[in-house]
Design a protein around this motif. Structure first.
Motif, PDB file in Angstrom:
ATOM      1  N   ARG A   2       0.425  12.478  -3.197  1.00 21.84           N
ATOM      2  CA  ARG A   2       0.198  12.789  -4.616  1.00 21.84           C
ATOM      3  C   ARG A   2       1.463  12.517  -5.419  1.00 21.84           C
ATOM      4  N   TYR A   3       1.262  12.042  -6.642  1.00 20.46           N
ATOM      5  CA  TYR A   3       2.350  11.967  -7.606  1.00 20.46           C
ATOM      6  C   TYR A   3       1.981  12.975  -8.677  1.00 20.46           C
ATOM      7  N   GLY A   4       2.568  14.127  -8.698  1.00 21.26           N
ATOM      8  CA  GLY A   4       2.168  15.171  -9.636  1.00 21.26           C
ATOM      9  C   GLY A   4       0.709  15.511  -9.404  1.00 21.26           C
ATOM     10  N   ALA A   5      -0.088  15.414 -10.479  1.00 25.89           N
ATOM     11  CA  ALA A   5      -1.510  15.763 -10.338  1.00 25.89           C
ATOM     12  C   ALA A   5      -2.324  14.592  -9.795  1.00 25.89           C
ATOM     13  N   LYS A   6      -1.713  13.419  -9.737  1.00 26.60           N
ATOM     14  CA  LYS A   6      -2.465  12.209  -9.349  1.00 26.60           C
ATOM     15  C   LYS A   6      -2.455  12.025  -7.830  1.00 26.60           C
ATOM     16  N   THR A   7      -3.648  11.939  -7.234  1.00 24.91           N
ATOM     17  CA  THR A   7      -3.728  11.664  -5.800  1.00 24.91           C
ATOM     18  C   THR A   7      -3.817  10.152  -5.622  1.00 24.91           C
ATOM     19  N   ALA A   8      -2.760   9.559  -5.052  1.00 23.52           N
ATOM     20  CA  ALA A   8      -2.709   8.091  -4.937  1.00 23.52           C
ATOM     21  C   ALA A   8      -3.335   7.617  -3.634  1.00 23.52           C
ATOM     22  N   VAL A   9      -3.163   8.397  -2.558  1.00 25.27           N
ATOM     23  CA  VAL A   9      -3.755   8.053  -1.264  1.00 25.27           C
ATOM     24  C   VAL A   9      -4.444   9.301  -0.752  1.00 25.27           C
ATOM     25  N   GLY A  26      -7.106  -4.322  -1.807  1.00 22.16           N
ATOM     26  CA  GLY A  26      -7.645  -3.439  -2.838  1.00 22.16           C
ATOM     27  C   GLY A  26      -7.128  -3.859  -4.200  1.00 22.16           C
ATOM     28  N   PRO A  27      -7.750  -3.381  -5.262  1.00 25.16           N
ATOM     29  CA  PRO A  27      -7.315  -3.764  -6.602  1.00 25.16           C
ATOM     30  C   PRO A  27      -5.993  -3.089  -6.982  1.00 25.16           C
ATOM     31  N   ASN A  28      -5.434  -3.435  -8.133  1.00 29.60           N
ATOM     32  CA  ASN A  28      -4.220  -2.794  -8.630  1.00 29.60           C
ATOM     33  C   ASN A  28      -4.439  -1.290  -8.696  1.00 29.60           C
ATOM     34  N   GLY A  29      -3.452  -0.557  -8.208  1.00 28.60           N
ATOM     35  CA  GLY A  29      -3.526   0.895  -8.319  1.00 28.60           C
ATOM     36  C   GLY A  29      -4.363   1.567  -7.245  1.00 28.60           C
ATOM     37  N   ALA A  30      -4.827   0.804  -6.255  1.00 26.66           N
ATOM     38  CA  ALA A  30      -5.692   1.387  -5.218  1.00 26.66           C
ATOM     39  C   ALA A  30      -4.926   2.311  -4.278  1.00 26.66           C
ATOM     40  N   GLY A  31      -3.595   2.140  -4.229  1.00 26.30           N
ATOM     41  CA  GLY A  31      -2.789   2.970  -3.325  1.00 26.30           C
ATOM     42  C   GLY A  31      -2.186   2.179  -2.176  1.00 26.30           C
ATOM     43  N   LYS A  32      -2.187   0.865  -2.286  1.00 22.50           N
ATOM     44  CA  LYS A  32      -1.682   0.015  -1.189  1.00 22.50           C
ATOM     45  C   LYS A  32      -0.173   0.196  -0.999  1.00 22.50           C
ATOM     46  N   THR A  33       0.571   0.072  -2.093  1.00 25.45           N
ATOM     47  CA  THR A  33       2.031   0.180  -1.990  1.00 25.45           C
ATOM     48  C   THR A  33       2.420   1.574  -1.513  1.00 25.45           C
ATOM     49  N   THR A  34       1.754   2.586  -2.048  1.00 27.58           N
ATOM     50  CA  THR A  34       2.057   3.961  -1.637  1.00 27.58           C
ATOM     51  C   THR A  34       1.823   4.117  -0.128  1.00 27.58           C
ATOM     52  N   THR A  35       0.737   3.542   0.368  1.00 29.92           N
ATOM     53  CA  THR A  35       0.437   3.620   1.804  1.00 29.92           C
ATOM     54  C   THR A  35       1.559   2.969   2.608  1.00 29.92           C
ATOM     55  N   TYR A  42       9.722   5.690   3.181  1.00 23.01           N
ATOM     56  CA  TYR A  42      10.296   5.914   1.847  1.00 23.01           C
ATOM     57  C   TYR A  42       9.660   7.117   1.155  1.00 23.01           C
ATOM     58  N   ARG A  43       8.468   7.480   1.591  1.00 25.28           N
ATOM     59  CA  ARG A  43       7.787   8.608   0.948  1.00 25.28           C
ATOM     60  C   ARG A  43       7.283   9.565   2.025  1.00 25.28           C
ATOM     61  N   ARG A  44       7.399  10.835   1.720  1.00 23.34           N
ATOM     62  CA  ARG A  44       6.931  11.856   2.670  1.00 23.34           C
ATOM     63  C   ARG A  44       5.578  12.344   2.172  1.00 23.34           C
ATOM     64  N   LEU A  72       9.585  -5.678   0.085  1.00 22.56           N
ATOM     65  CA  LEU A  72       9.099  -4.852  -1.023  1.00 22.56           C
ATOM     66  C   LEU A  72       8.407  -5.733  -2.059  1.00 22.56           C
ATOM     67  N   GLN A  73       7.659  -5.074  -2.955  1.00 24.22           N
ATOM     68  CA  GLN A  73       6.950  -5.854  -3.967  1.00 24.22           C
ATOM     69  C   GLN A  73       7.930  -6.531  -4.932  1.00 24.22           C
ATOM     70  N   SER A  74       9.030  -5.867  -5.208  1.00 22.57           N
ATOM     71  CA  SER A  74      10.044  -6.527  -6.025  1.00 22.57           C
ATOM     72  C   SER A  74      11.391  -5.887  -5.738  1.00 22.57           C
ATOM     73  N   ASP A 144       4.542  -6.506   1.195  1.00 22.44           N
ATOM     74  CA  ASP A 144       3.760  -6.012   0.058  1.00 22.44           C
ATOM     75  C   ASP A 144       3.501  -7.168  -0.903  1.00 22.44           C
ATOM     76  N   GLU A 145       2.270  -7.564  -1.029  1.00 19.51           N
ATOM     77  CA  GLU A 145       1.888  -8.691  -1.911  1.00 19.51           C
ATOM     78  C   GLU A 145       2.818  -9.884  -1.682  1.00 19.51           C
ATOM     79  N   PRO A 146       2.834 -10.440  -0.463  1.00 22.72           N
ATOM     80  CA  PRO A 146       3.862 -11.425  -0.129  1.00 22.72           C
ATOM     81  C   PRO A 146       3.838 -12.682  -0.979  1.00 22.72           C
ATOM     82  N   GLU A 299      -8.497  -3.520 -13.035  1.00 24.60           N
ATOM     83  CA  GLU A 299      -7.733  -2.281 -12.844  1.00 24.60           C
ATOM     84  C   GLU A 299      -8.724  -1.168 -12.553  1.00 24.60           C
ATOM     85  N   GLN A 300      -8.307  -0.191 -11.770  1.00 24.39           N
ATOM     86  CA  GLN A 300      -9.245   0.905 -11.543  1.00 24.39           C
ATOM     87  C   GLN A 300      -9.145   1.924 -12.670  1.00 24.39           C
TER      88      GLN A 300
HETATM   89  P1  ATP Z   1      -0.684  -2.724  -7.060  1.00 22.48           P
HETATM   90  O1  ATP Z   1      -1.605  -3.729  -6.467  1.00 22.48           O
HETATM   91  O2  ATP Z   1      -0.746  -2.744  -8.557  1.00 22.48           O
HETATM   92  O3  ATP Z   1       0.702  -2.755  -6.535  1.00 22.48           O
HETATM   93  P2  ATP Z   1      -1.296  -0.456  -5.358  1.00 22.48           P
HETATM   94  O4  ATP Z   1      -2.626  -0.524  -4.719  1.00 22.48           O
HETATM   95  O5  ATP Z   1      -0.125  -0.850  -4.557  1.00 22.48           O
HETATM   96  O6  ATP Z   1      -1.311  -1.270  -6.725  1.00 22.48           O
HETATM   97  P3  ATP Z   1       0.106   2.031  -5.803  1.00 22.48           P
HETATM   98  O7  ATP Z   1       1.316   1.369  -6.362  1.00 22.48           O
HETATM   99  O8  ATP Z   1       0.196   2.622  -4.467  1.00 22.48           O
HETATM  100  O9  ATP Z   1      -1.152   1.044  -5.877  1.00 22.48           O
HETATM  101  O10 ATP Z   1      -0.343   3.150  -6.854  1.00 22.48           O
HETATM  102  C1  ATP Z   1      -1.429   4.031  -6.618  1.00 22.48           C
HETATM  103  C2  ATP Z   1      -1.583   4.964  -7.804  1.00 22.48           C
HETATM  104  O11 ATP Z   1      -0.493   5.865  -7.883  1.00 22.48           O
HETATM  105  C3  ATP Z   1      -1.620   4.249  -9.150  1.00 22.48           C
HETATM  106  O12 ATP Z   1      -2.562   4.888  -9.964  1.00 22.48           O
HETATM  107  C4  ATP Z   1      -0.224   4.412  -9.696  1.00 22.48           C
HETATM  108  O13 ATP Z   1      -0.245   4.436 -11.104  1.00 22.48           O
HETATM  109  C5  ATP Z   1       0.194   5.754  -9.121  1.00 22.48           C
HETATM  110  N1  ATP Z   1       1.648   5.785  -8.838  1.00 22.48           N
HETATM  111  C6  ATP Z   1       2.336   4.967  -8.029  1.00 22.48           C
HETATM  112  N2  ATP Z   1       3.646   5.307  -7.960  1.00 22.48           N
HETATM  113  C7  ATP Z   1       3.791   6.386  -8.769  1.00 22.48           C
HETATM  114  C8  ATP Z   1       4.903   7.216  -9.115  1.00 22.48           C
HETATM  115  N3  ATP Z   1       6.122   7.004  -8.620  1.00 22.48           N
HETATM  116  N4  ATP Z   1       4.657   8.230  -9.967  1.00 22.48           N
HETATM  117  C9  ATP Z   1       3.424   8.459 -10.477  1.00 22.48           C
HETATM  118  N5  ATP Z   1       2.342   7.726 -10.173  1.00 22.48           N
HETATM  119  C10 ATP Z   1       2.513   6.702  -9.326  1.00 22.48           C
END
Ligand code: ATP
Length: 300
Positions: A2-9, A26-35, A42-44, A72-74, A144-146, A299-300
């Motif tokens: 979770r990032y604050g109230a947002k559940t990313a994965v 998955g589409p942008n914002g699906a949670g791929k990078t977070t995973t 890098y993230r606990r 990394l993505q960038s 990540d998005e090579p 975008e989702q």
């Molecule tokens: P993309 O293809 O655009 O890279 P993604 O699938 O890799 O997207 P993530 O980057 O994991 O998606 O993001 C998942 C969700 O978590 C998104 O809604 C994003 O806005 C949110 N998010 C990611 N990092 C943070 C952060 N540091 N703080 C708050 N919200 C975040």
């Protein structure tokens, strides 16, 4: 995660077999990078368990780091550094690096000359990041998005390089929202949407299952809103009709002569003029569309 109230994965459960190329699609914002960042240490995560090569990526990070490569993505390089300088520096941190010249040549980094990192094109920065990730001969490579921002030639070279690494025994986990990349490269695809796993399998299993194929119907004027429902009723059986855009529909089911005849009859009955009526196999994009009702580029 979770990032604050947002559940990313959210309750995502997946396994990556050794020696495979696994794509997290998955589409942008699906949670791929977070995973990926969670697997890289890098993230606990607030809940759940992650094991990478049998290790806890946060607690046993020192043990894990020499065995993995991360693209990394960038970012990941100093803004004023030259490509070959950066690569030599990373190589020097590893016990048994790949000769730098080999990677410079293979990934066309010699064209970067004396240009500082911040002035390199997006595709050149990506190629350098890939070289940095593989120079230490990692057992497991996270990318990540090579190929985002790469030209077609660089994309092909990247795909070849990743394939060779896999053939040499490395395990590769990549994220992508390019379905052709996942289809061409991956042994196994995990499709995620809104932080959840929605489908897993080889590209073949996901796209060709149960003899299902597709018919794409593109028309000259936008369909009336009731068209998908009415066409589904006309076709009957297990056939699915998914709108792709106002003027095209994706029909999934047995793409045989009977179905084609029914589609033509439906067009005649509803005064619809087909512009294209084509038969083919499902793509991963179609699979995603059917599972979520949205395209991978949205975008989702
Ligand atoms: P993309 O293809 O655009 O890279 P993604 O699938 O890799 O997207 P993530 O980057 O994991 O998606 O993001 C998942 C969700 O978590 C998104 O809604 C994003 O806005 C949110 N998010 C990611 N990092 C943070 C952060 N540091 N703080 C708050 N919200 C975040």
């Amino acid at each position: 995660m979770r990032y604050g109230a947002k559940t990313a994965v959210d309750d995502l459960s997946l396994t990556v077999p050794r020696g495979s190329i696994t794509a997290v699609l998955g589409p942008n914002g699906a949670g791929k990078t977070t995973t990926l960042e969670t697997c890289e240490g890098y993230r606990r995560p607030q809940a759940g368990t992650v094991r990478v090569l049998g290790l806890d990526p946060v607690r046993e990070r020192r043990e894990l780091l020499p065995r993995i490569g991360v693209m990394l993505q960038s970012g990941g390089a100093w803004s004023g550094v030259r490509a070959d300088e950066m690569l030599r520096h990373i190589a020097a941190l590893h016990a048994d690096p790949v000769p730098v010249e080999l990677l410079v040549d293979r990934l066309g980094l010699d064209e970067c000359g004396r240009t500082p990192y911040r002035r390199l094109s997006g595709g050149q920065q990506q190629r350098l990041a890939l070289a940095m990730a593989v120079v230490g001969r990692p057992e497991l490579l996270f990318v990540d998005e090579p190929t985002a921002g790469m030209d077609p030639g660089a994309r092909r070279t990247t795909w070849e390089l990743l394939n060779e690494l896999r053939d040499d025994g490395a395990t590769i986990v990549l994220t992508t929202h390019y379905m052709d990349e996942a289809e061409r490269l991956a042994d196994l695809v995990h499709v995620i949407d809104r932080g959840r796993l929605i489908a897993s399998g080889s590209p073949f299993e996901l796209t060709r299952s149960k003899g299902v194929s597709t018919i794409r119907l593109v028309v000259t004027e936008p369909f009336p809103p009731t068209a998908p429902e009415s066409l589904r009723a006309a076709l009957g059986g297990d056939t699915e009709v998914t709108p792709i855009n106002p003027q095209s529909l994706l029909i999934t089911g047995p793409a045989d002569a009977t179905t084609l005849a029914k589609v033509s009859a439906w067009c005649e009955e509803h005064g619809v003029l087909p512009e294209t009526l084509s038969l083919g196999q499902r793509t991963l994009e179609d699979v995603f569309l059917q599972l979520t009702g949205r395209g991978l580029e949205e975008e989702q």
